[in-house]
Motif scaffolding. Sequence first.
Motif: not given
Length: 498
Positions: A274-293
């Motif tokens: 649960k903790n790891l998936q929560k972190e990953l979901k947050s990072m997914e949004l940062r990936m999108f904002r910061e254009r990280l493939p």
Amino acid sequence: MLEAVDLSVKMKKKEYDVKAEKIAPLLGELQRTAKEKNVPVLLVVEGWQGSEKGTLINRLLQMLDPRGYFFLAPKSREDEEYPFLIPFWEVTPPAGRMTILSGSWYLEVLRRRVERKEEKQDYSSVFRDICAFERQLADNGTVVLKFFCHIDKKEQKKRLEKRAANPDLAWLVTDNDWRENKQYDDFLFCAEEMLSFTGTEYAPWTIVAATDFEFAAWKIISTVERVLRQRLSGDEWPATGGVLGGVEYGTSAALSALEPEGDMADKEYDRTMKNLQKELKSMELRMFRERLPVILAFEGVDAAGKGGAIRRVTETLYPMNYTVYPVGAPNDLERSHHYLWRFWKDFPKDGHLAVFDRSWYGRVLVERVEGFCTHAEWYRAYREINEMERHLTAFGTVLLKFWLQIDPEEQLRRFESRRDDPLRAWKLTDEDWRNRSKWNDYQNAAGEMLVRTSTPYAPWTVVGTNSKKLARTKILKTVVDGIQNALTQRSGGKGTGK
């Protein structure tokens, strides 16, 4: 190199017409032969604005069957959502077809170097990527011909002025064309270096003195005819060299040294996931904002749990930001191209995640073991894969590769469990049983693959999956850490290779 070209050479139109009439049927016959022998042909025509590249190419096209070629004039891209070679992989010719490009990856390099004032920077890594790309095509049987149409600064200015004064052609003259003429010496410096670095035995440059139109057209047409005749007659073609060392590998230490894993309590597993998936979901949004493939590649033993691991990675993500690609046997169109072609076209743009359930490593695993490609083909694939991954990561792509490993006893237990479960029996095929009978062959192939393709920029993570809970948490943590490190580097102002 270019300054030494004799631009005064000419050919009378009558002489050209006589020669063209004789060579046209020969070119048509060579085109048909290339189709019969499934030989792909790639023609790249570069040169100065105003050198009449399009009109010169049209002289060649008039001698060819339009059913057997594609003509493209790629535009220099304003965006940088992908590594710059990806759009060009997509237009490489299939077996038996011809692609003619007026402008190519070289146009992209010149734009970056001069228009962005990067002409003095070291572009050796970019040239290295280009040479690797062209060599891979040549190794796959593609005939690669490259032409550079050369005129001097004075001639270019005269032609641009003539076009600009013609109401029907004035729209063709852009600010970039005038900038190229104004900065002719800078472009010349970059073009010289480009030609020097990327002229190879498997993809040589032909410099075309383009002051006289008939001479230039004949130079291109006659060179195409000569090279195709040489290739299609069975004459020996320059080899592109060996790959790595001639070392044989048995089972990788990374596989044979896996220790018993134990297991994880249900409550601890649920909390950790649960903790790891929560972190990953947050990072997914940062990936999108910061254009990280980001690319995740999953390989492993049959029944090792790739599908379950992928579901745990993606189940809390936003579906518009990721795509899962299940990779099976190539279809007819994919087989007609270089084996990497179908993967290049699916690599993610900036800010997106691509997950491959099996991948380009099939070349050195199933295709190797089952004899679907030759020894030379899978052996050189180690170098080709490393080159491809280097190009992706130099652009800034996060590439994480996972090998999932179970022991043969656990595999048998899972096979039997699937067989006896009506809801999961479809997962077990005759091919799974057949592959199990070749356990040692696949393990040896995997061991060599891990050694040859685990690089500083794209290392393998080997995951023992006898315990699915431990495996899934390790994979999630590796993904979270990999993306976090990349985002931290960006926010810290470190380069991304773009």
